[in-house]
Scaffold this active site. Structure first.
Site, PDB file in Angstrom:
ATOM      1  N   ASP A   1       6.689  -4.713 -14.173  1.00 42.94           N
ATOM      2  CA  ASP A   1       6.319  -3.917 -12.997  1.00 42.94           C
ATOM      3  C   ASP A   1       6.947  -2.536 -13.109  1.00 42.94           C
ATOM      4  O   ASP A   1       8.169  -2.396 -13.120  1.00 42.94           O
ATOM      5  CB  ASP A   1       6.806  -4.628 -11.731  1.00 42.94           C
ATOM      6  CG  ASP A   1       6.261  -4.008 -10.449  1.00 42.94           C
ATOM      7  OD1 ASP A   1       5.988  -2.804 -10.446  1.00 42.94           O
ATOM      8  OD2 ASP A   1       6.119  -4.738  -9.454  1.00 42.94           O
TER       9      ASP A   1
ATOM     10  N   SER B   1       4.869  -5.820  -2.120  1.00 45.75           N
ATOM     11  CA  SER B   1       5.145  -4.409  -2.398  1.00 45.75           C
ATOM     12  C   SER B   1       5.782  -3.734  -1.177  1.00 45.75           C
ATOM     13  O   SER B   1       6.815  -4.180  -0.691  1.00 45.75           O
ATOM     14  CB  SER B   1       3.855  -3.705  -2.828  1.00 45.75           C
ATOM     15  OG  SER B   1       4.118  -2.424  -3.331  1.00 45.75           O
TER      16      SER B   1
ATOM     17  N   GLY C   1       0.808  -1.218   0.000  1.00 45.72           N
ATOM     18  CA  GLY C   1       0.000   0.000   0.000  1.00 45.72           C
ATOM     19  C   GLY C   1       0.834   1.257   0.000  1.00 45.72           C
ATOM     20  O   GLY C   1       0.392   2.297   0.495  1.00 45.72           O
ATOM     21  N   ALA C   2       2.048   1.192  -0.554  1.00 46.12           N
ATOM     22  CA  ALA C   2       2.919   2.370  -0.680  1.00 46.12           C
ATOM     23  C   ALA C   2       3.205   3.035   0.656  1.00 46.12           C
ATOM     24  O   ALA C   2       3.424   4.246   0.710  1.00 46.12           O
ATOM     25  CB  ALA C   2       2.316   3.390  -1.662  1.00 46.12           C
TER      26      ALA C   2
ATOM     27  N   HIS D   1       2.732  -4.946 -11.577  1.00 45.97           N
ATOM     28  CA  HIS D   1       2.665  -4.932 -10.113  1.00 45.97           C
ATOM     29  C   HIS D   1       1.369  -5.559  -9.614  1.00 45.97           C
ATOM     30  O   HIS D   1       1.364  -6.269  -8.605  1.00 45.97           O
ATOM     31  CB  HIS D   1       2.772  -3.476  -9.623  1.00 45.97           C
ATOM     32  CG  HIS D   1       3.180  -3.326  -8.200  1.00 45.97           C
ATOM     33  ND1 HIS D   1       4.450  -3.629  -7.741  1.00 45.97           N
ATOM     34  CD2 HIS D   1       2.493  -2.900  -7.097  1.00 45.97           C
ATOM     35  CE1 HIS D   1       4.530  -3.396  -6.449  1.00 45.97           C
ATOM     36  NE2 HIS D   1       3.346  -2.954  -6.028  1.00 45.97           N
TER      37      HIS D   1
END
Length: 443
Positions: free
Chosen positions: A352, A248, A177-178, A384
């Site tokens: 990605d 991620s 989720g960055a 991604h």
């Protein structure tokens, strides 16, 4: 400047009644009947006939029977009420954090286009989201929001196989989720599909920015991993077969927590025993992760995660190295810690553009050069979100999923035999919608 939220909004729904109790205790309580009338020999209660007594008794018994017959329905209504309350609390939490984040970021052209693209992407895969959400909220195989610590969002979800016979392998999963929009429910599709292969999945939630910074996220992840290592046996998990996985940003956080724990163990001479050990992790599994922030910060800036924001997440430019596990493991001073690390398998798609696949390839090569058993598995032309969302929702055979299950069941011949005859997974989203989703994905 950076905004920090101190309280979990979900906790605000639980209002203490101690003040009301204190007020009530200060008010004298008067009986409905005076003592004289209660004990008076002329009271009508004393003159009640036997027939009236038994008639009233039969009424009370009938009433009790009716209440007991309705208790099951009442319990179900209370359970549904709790679920609705929990969903409302979590929605409020995410909404409040999103608004604070937007206020912090400001409204720029690039962020507006990203959010619009995200909205279109969500619409395209909505049929799959609805089915996964139904499973998440109503399946008896999901244990939601188990508390693992005392900080905000210290919760995890457990996905349990239907077959409860014998102990099961376990994945402690950190969602992506960055570092901003991570949430434990993002792992529900993976949890559902792995539990169908007799694997327990624990999706660990953690504080995101601006509720917390990178050190908070790593501390939360470590606390969640500790809970899994020490308590998973209570849910049918095998404490000797625990795998740590992240996707991620979650892959980066999990790797940081693992390296940090190894350093603590290597440097510890005396003192309290750590709550978990890297020796309890059978392998580290990283999906589409980034492990060298020094190399990635400019790429993130070009993708819309601006440098100023990211430096706030990592608590300043001086900490980019501290939160780069690929860089940390090359430090000669942590050589003993590196020797404690478990095997690592890093998965990545070659298409990605959120985090280039070289991030996984380089980290695997670095670990190999230091004597750690590691490998990178690259999937041609996968983005991604292909590996984590579109491919699982497509149904049928998913190469990443099969590789993951093969690693976890490698030492279990019986499980491998079951995997060989497992039915293909059903399609959740029509193909044309998945292709449209891929084309508009902001990730």
């Amino acid at each position: 400047m950076f905004v920090k939220i101190e309280d979990d909004p979900s906790a605000s729904l639980l209002v203490s009644s101690s003040f009301d109790d204190e007020k009530a205790s200060s008010v004298p309580i008067k009986p409905l009947l005076s003592r004289a009338s209660s004990y008076s020999s002329t009271s009508p209660v004393v003159t009640t006939t036997a027939n009236s007594y038994y008639q009233n008794r039969r009424r009370r018994i009938a009433s009790d029977d009716s209440l007991s017959s309705l208790s099951g329905a009442g319990d179900r209504r209370q359970s549904l009420s709790r679920e609705v309350g929990h969903a409302a609390a979590q929605t409020f939490l995410l909404t409040r954090l999103s608004l604070k984040l937007l206020r912090y970021l400001g409204v720029g052209y690039r962020w507006i286009t990203r959010f619009l693209a995200l909205g279109c992407y969500a619409i395209m895969i909505m049929p799959g989201f609805i089915q996964v959400a139904y499973y998440y909220f109503f399946s008896s195989q999901v244990r939601r929001s188990i508390i693992y610590g005392d900080k905000p969002r210290n919760r995890l979800d457990l996905y349990l196989p239907k077959d409860s016979n014998g102990s099961k392998p376990v994945i402690a999963f950190i969602t992506g989720g960055a570092w901003i929009i991570g949430y434990k429910a993002w792992g529900s599709l993976l949890g559902q599909q792995l539990s169908e292969r007799d694997i327990i999945v624990a999706c660990i939630d953690y504080r995101n920015f601006p509720q917390g910074t990178m050190s908070d996220m790593i501390a939360d992840a470590s606390e969640g991993i500790s809970f899994v290592c020490n308590h998973i046996a209570e849910y049918g998990g095998d404490p000797n077969r625990i795998y740590l996985m992240g996707q991620s940003a979650g892959a980066h956080i999990a790797a940081c927590a693992l390296v940090e724990q190894a350093i603590k163990e290597a440097q510890a001479v005396e003192g309290p025993k750590p709550s978990w050990s890297v020796s309890q992790i059978k392998a580290y599994l990283g999906l589409s992760g980034g492990y060298n922030l020094l190399d990635l910060i400019d790429h993130f800036h070009s993708r819309g995660l601006y440098r100023s924001i990211f430096l706030s997440i990592v608590e300043g430019e001086q900490n980019l190295r501290r939160f780069s596990p690929e860089v940390i493991v090359q430090d000669p001073n942590v050589k003993n810690a590196v020797s404690l690390l478990p095997p690592a398998v890093l998965f990545h798609g070659t298409a990605d553009y959120s985090i280039p696949s070289d991030a996984s390839k380089n980290f695997a090569e670095t670990l190999q050069s230091l004597g750690v058993k590691a490998q990178s598995i690259l999937y041609d032309n996968k983005t991604h979100t292909d590996l984590f969302l579109q491919d699982p929702m497509r149904g049928g055979k998913d190469q990443l999923f099969e590789d993951l299950v093969a690693i976890i069941h490698a030492d279990d011949a019986e499980a491998l035999a079951k995997d060989a005859v497992a039915p293909p997974r059903k399609r959740l989203v029509p193909e044309f919608m998945l292709k449209l989703a891929r084309s508009v994905s902001p990730f």
